[in-house]
Design a protein around this motif. Structure first.
Motif, PDB file in Angstrom:
ATOM      1  N   THR A  98     -28.712 -63.307 -21.499  1.00 28.37           N
ATOM      2  CA  THR A  98     -29.071 -61.998 -20.938  1.00 28.37           C
ATOM      3  C   THR A  98     -30.585 -61.885 -20.868  1.00 28.37           C
ATOM      4  O   THR A  98     -31.267 -61.806 -21.900  1.00 28.37           O
ATOM      5  N   GLU A  99     -31.126 -61.862 -19.666  1.00 25.59           N
ATOM      6  CA  GLU A  99     -32.578 -61.850 -19.494  1.00 25.59           C
ATOM      7  C   GLU A  99     -33.217 -60.545 -19.933  1.00 25.59           C
ATOM      8  O   GLU A  99     -34.429 -60.492 -20.136  1.00 25.59           O
ATOM      9  N   THR A 100     -32.414 -59.494 -20.081  1.00 28.26           N
ATOM     10  CA  THR A 100     -32.991 -58.194 -20.452  1.00 28.26           C
ATOM     11  C   THR A 100     -33.005 -57.973 -21.961  1.00 28.26           C
ATOM     12  O   THR A 100     -33.351 -56.884 -22.418  1.00 28.26           O
ATOM     13  N   VAL A 101     -32.631 -58.983 -22.737  1.00 28.61           N
ATOM     14  CA  VAL A 101     -32.659 -58.875 -24.195  1.00 28.61           C
ATOM     15  C   VAL A 101     -33.907 -59.563 -24.734  1.00 28.61           C
ATOM     16  O   VAL A 101     -34.186 -60.724 -24.415  1.00 28.61           O
ATOM     17  N   LEU A 102     -34.669 -58.848 -25.548  1.00 24.45           N
ATOM     18  CA  LEU A 102     -35.832 -59.395 -26.246  1.00 24.45           C
ATOM     19  C   LEU A 102     -35.449 -59.490 -27.722  1.00 24.45           C
ATOM     20  O   LEU A 102     -35.345 -58.474 -28.414  1.00 24.45           O
ATOM     21  N   LEU A 103     -35.218 -60.709 -28.193  1.00 20.45           N
ATOM     22  CA  LEU A 103     -34.749 -60.929 -29.559  1.00 20.45           C
ATOM     23  C   LEU A 103     -35.874 -61.508 -30.404  1.00 20.45           C
ATOM     24  O   LEU A 103     -36.508 -62.494 -30.018  1.00 20.45           O
ATOM     25  N   VAL A 104     -36.114 -60.908 -31.563  1.00 18.01           N
ATOM     26  CA  VAL A 104     -37.173 -61.344 -32.467  1.00 18.01           C
ATOM     27  C   VAL A 104     -36.545 -61.689 -33.819  1.00 18.01           C
ATOM     28  O   VAL A 104     -35.893 -60.845 -34.439  1.00 18.01           O
ATOM     29  N   ASP A 105     -36.752 -62.932 -34.246  1.00 14.22           N
ATOM     30  CA  ASP A 105     -36.323 -63.381 -35.572  1.00 14.22           C
ATOM     31  C   ASP A 105     -37.569 -63.396 -36.460  1.00 14.22           C
ATOM     32  O   ASP A 105     -38.394 -64.313 -36.369  1.00 14.22           O
ATOM     33  N   ILE A 106     -37.710 -62.378 -37.278  1.00 11.47           N
ATOM     34  CA  ILE A 106     -38.940 -62.211 -38.052  1.00 11.47           C
ATOM     35  C   ILE A 106     -39.083 -63.302 -39.106  1.00 11.47           C
ATOM     36  O   ILE A 106     -40.154 -63.893 -39.272  1.00 11.47           O
ATOM     37  N   ASP A 107     -38.003 -63.602 -39.822  1.00  8.34           N
ATOM     38  CA  ASP A 107     -38.086 -64.549 -40.938  1.00  8.34           C
ATOM     39  C   ASP A 107     -38.483 -65.948 -40.486  1.00  8.34           C
ATOM     40  O   ASP A 107     -39.296 -66.620 -41.132  1.00  8.34           O
ATOM     41  N   ARG A 108     -37.900 -66.412 -39.365  1.00 10.19           N
ATOM     42  CA  ARG A 108     -38.150 -67.781 -38.909  1.00 10.19           C
ATOM     43  C   ARG A 108     -39.160 -67.860 -37.769  1.00 10.19           C
ATOM     44  O   ARG A 108     -39.358 -68.924 -37.190  1.00 10.19           O
ATOM     45  N   ARG A 109     -39.777 -66.740 -37.455  1.00  2.54           N
ATOM     46  CA  ARG A 109     -40.812 -66.704 -36.419  1.00  2.54           C
ATOM     47  C   ARG A 109     -40.286 -67.278 -35.101  1.00  2.54           C
ATOM     48  O   ARG A 109     -40.830 -68.218 -34.540  1.00  2.54           O
ATOM     49  N   ARG A 110     -39.206 -66.669 -34.594  1.00  2.00           N
ATOM     50  CA  ARG A 110     -38.616 -67.111 -33.328  1.00  2.00           C
ATOM     51  C   ARG A 110     -38.491 -65.912 -32.386  1.00  2.00           C
ATOM     52  O   ARG A 110     -38.222 -64.793 -32.829  1.00  2.00           O
ATOM     53  N   VAL A 111     -38.670 -66.164 -31.086  1.00  5.69           N
ATOM     54  CA  VAL A 111     -38.593 -65.100 -30.085  1.00  5.69           C
ATOM     55  C   VAL A 111     -37.859 -65.621 -28.856  1.00  5.69           C
ATOM     56  O   VAL A 111     -38.120 -66.740 -28.395  1.00  5.69           O
ATOM     57  N   TRP A 112     -36.942 -64.783 -28.333  1.00  2.00           N
ATOM     58  CA  TRP A 112     -36.264 -65.072 -27.071  1.00  2.00           C
ATOM     59  C   TRP A 112     -36.579 -63.946 -26.088  1.00  2.00           C
ATOM     60  O   TRP A 112     -36.525 -62.759 -26.447  1.00  2.00           O
ATOM     61  N   ILE A 113     -36.921 -64.310 -24.864  1.00  2.00           N
ATOM     62  CA  ILE A 113     -37.151 -63.334 -23.810  1.00  2.00           C
ATOM     63  C   ILE A 113     -36.851 -64.002 -22.476  1.00  2.00           C
ATOM     64  O   ILE A 113     -37.047 -65.211 -22.311  1.00  2.00           O
ATOM     65  N   ASP A 114     -36.356 -63.226 -21.538  1.00  2.00           N
ATOM     66  CA  ASP A 114     -36.003 -63.737 -20.203  1.00  2.00           C
ATOM     67  C   ASP A 114     -34.999 -64.886 -20.291  1.00  2.00           C
ATOM     68  O   ASP A 114     -35.019 -65.816 -19.486  1.00  2.00           O
ATOM     69  N   GLY A 115     -34.129 -64.837 -21.299  1.00  2.00           N
ATOM     70  CA  GLY A 115     -33.098 -65.861 -21.431  1.00  2.00           C
ATOM     71  C   GLY A 115     -33.573 -67.171 -22.013  1.00  2.00           C
ATOM     72  O   GLY A 115     -32.823 -68.150 -22.034  1.00  2.00           O
ATOM     73  N   GLU A 116     -34.817 -67.223 -22.515  1.00  2.00           N
ATOM     74  CA  GLU A 116     -35.353 -68.469 -23.056  1.00  2.00           C
ATOM     75  C   GLU A 116     -36.027 -68.214 -24.400  1.00  2.00           C
ATOM     76  O   GLU A 116     -36.539 -67.122 -24.658  1.00  2.00           O
ATOM     77  N   GLN A 117     -36.036 -69.249 -25.237  1.00  2.00           N
ATOM     78  CA  GLN A 117     -36.765 -69.159 -26.497  1.00  2.00           C
ATOM     79  C   GLN A 117     -38.213 -69.553 -26.242  1.00  2.00           C
ATOM     80  O   GLN A 117     -38.500 -70.620 -25.704  1.00  2.00           O
ATOM     81  N   VAL A 118     -39.128 -68.671 -26.647  1.00  2.00           N
ATOM     82  CA  VAL A 118     -40.544 -68.906 -26.367  1.00  2.00           C
ATOM     83  C   VAL A 118     -41.374 -69.117 -27.627  1.00  2.00           C
ATOM     84  O   VAL A 118     -42.564 -69.382 -27.549  1.00  2.00           O
ATOM     85  N   LEU A 119     -40.746 -69.017 -28.794  1.00  2.00           N
ATOM     86  CA  LEU A 119     -41.463 -69.244 -30.048  1.00  2.00           C
ATOM     87  C   LEU A 119     -40.479 -69.777 -31.092  1.00  2.00           C
ATOM     88  O   LEU A 119     -39.354 -69.297 -31.188  1.00  2.00           O
TER      89      LEU A 119
END
Length: 342
Positions: A98-119
């Motif tokens: 889902t490209e409209t979901v911005l997911l932030v994983d604080i503990d593992r420093r991970r980010v998903w946006i626009d359907g892709e993991q960017v961090l």
């Protein structure tokens, strides 16, 4: 009520209280969320009571128990911000689809946006890498100890060694001749029982060949044999006088064309051979450090016996024999290192 705040109690005492829906009035702390977004190159500012605005102008709304009455912004946000305390596989799958979901994983420093993991690291097993290294250091220190440089020469980086020693904490200490277990033999039971397993992928195979011949073929293909199957290997004291085990466990660092070695997939559930491609890369490192080219180190061997799906009485007795042998070697090695009488 603390001194000087009696007036608060007085304000509530004996007066009708106005109640509101649960959570109304609570604030949501998104400080860490903004910090992780910044690491991903997604600088954001708080725009309203439940939205943030990214540098590209898009707005992300985060779910809240409270809603601001009457004057909510009628303009819907472009993104839904999720920053839960624990990120689940379902949420990751949602963010990747889902490209409209911005997911932030604080503990593992991970980010998903626009359907892709960017961090962050995509493969979750990489989060376990420091733990695998910690157990590798524990295995290398358990019997004979080692110097810091010796651990580095075994194939670890200085940073990995520093981190592992810090994680082991009071289980280890530094002496005039290097690092070793604080309690003689104390790392052995820890490394055998607490090792979480190699992870990775396991496949089960069968063959009409004798188990000894199966082991030889796997070793010729670069595998390391583990469990009770090592008892007949040259240079290893036989694990009692028991019959060969009903199966061979082998660890492989590289892809193996096991079909070409005379094996077929097991479809019955009584496999003669288990082939493991571990996520833990240190299995091969500690085997080499122990001087083994055909088998896993003795502590991994003991853990393989401990974690066997079908551990019988012979396997249980073999586990005790391997453990006792390791404890004897640790005790003897300590006396020799410190010039103590036997």
């Amino acid at each position: 009520m603390g001194s000087g705040l009696e007036w608060v109690a007085a304000a509530y005492a004996g007066r009708p209280q106005i109640t509101m829906p649960y959570g109304l009035g609570d604030t949501t702390d998104i400080t860490l969320t903004l910090s992780v977004l910044k690491l991903a190159g997604l600088r954001a500012v708080v725009e309203t009571h439940d939205t943030i605005r990214l540098a590209d102008g898009r707005r992300a709304r985060f779910p809240m128990l409270t809603q601001r009455p009457r004057d909510d912004d009628p303009n819907d946000a472009e993104l839904l911000l999720l920053a839960p305390r624990t990120v689940t596989a379902t949420q990751i799958a949602l963010a990747e689809r889902t490209e409209t979901v911005l997911l932030v994983d604080i503990d593992r420093r991970r980010v998903w946006i626009d359907g892709e993991q960017v961090l962050g690291a995509r493969d979750r097993w990489k989060d376990a890498a420091p733990i695998y290294v910690t157990f590798a250091v524990a295995r290398m220190l358990a019997v004979n100890g080692s110097t810091f440089d010796g651990l580095v020469r075994a194939g670890l980086t200085p940073g990995q060694v520093d981190d592992a020693l810090a994680r082991l904490g009071k289980r280890v200490h530094r002496t005039d001749i290097g690092w070793e277990s604080r309690q003689v033999g104390g790392l052995i039971d820890f490394a055998v029982a607490c090792y979480p397993g190699p992870g990775g992928v396991r496949t089960r195979w069968t063959s009409d060949l004798p188990l000894i011949e199966q082991a030889e073929r796997l070793i010729s293909a670069g595998c390391r044999i583990s469990g009770r199957a090592i008892s007949d290997r040259p240079g290893y004291p036989a694990i009692s006088k028991r019959k060969m085990p009903y199966r061979v466990v082998a660890f492989s660092e590289q892809e193996v064309d096991i079909g070409a070695l005379g094996f077929e997939p097991d479809t019955v559930g009584f496999a003669g051979t288990e082939l493991i491609r571990p996520a833990d890369p240190t299995v091969f490192l500690t085997a080499a450090a122990a001087g083994y080219a055909d088998r896993t180190d003795d502590i991994i061997t003991a853990n393989t016996l401990l974690r066997a799906d079908w551990r019988n009485a012979d396997d249980a007795a073999s586990l005790e024999e391997v453990r006792n042998r390791l404890q004897f070697l640790a005790d003897t090695g300590y006396d020799l290192r410190h010039n103590l009488p036997s």
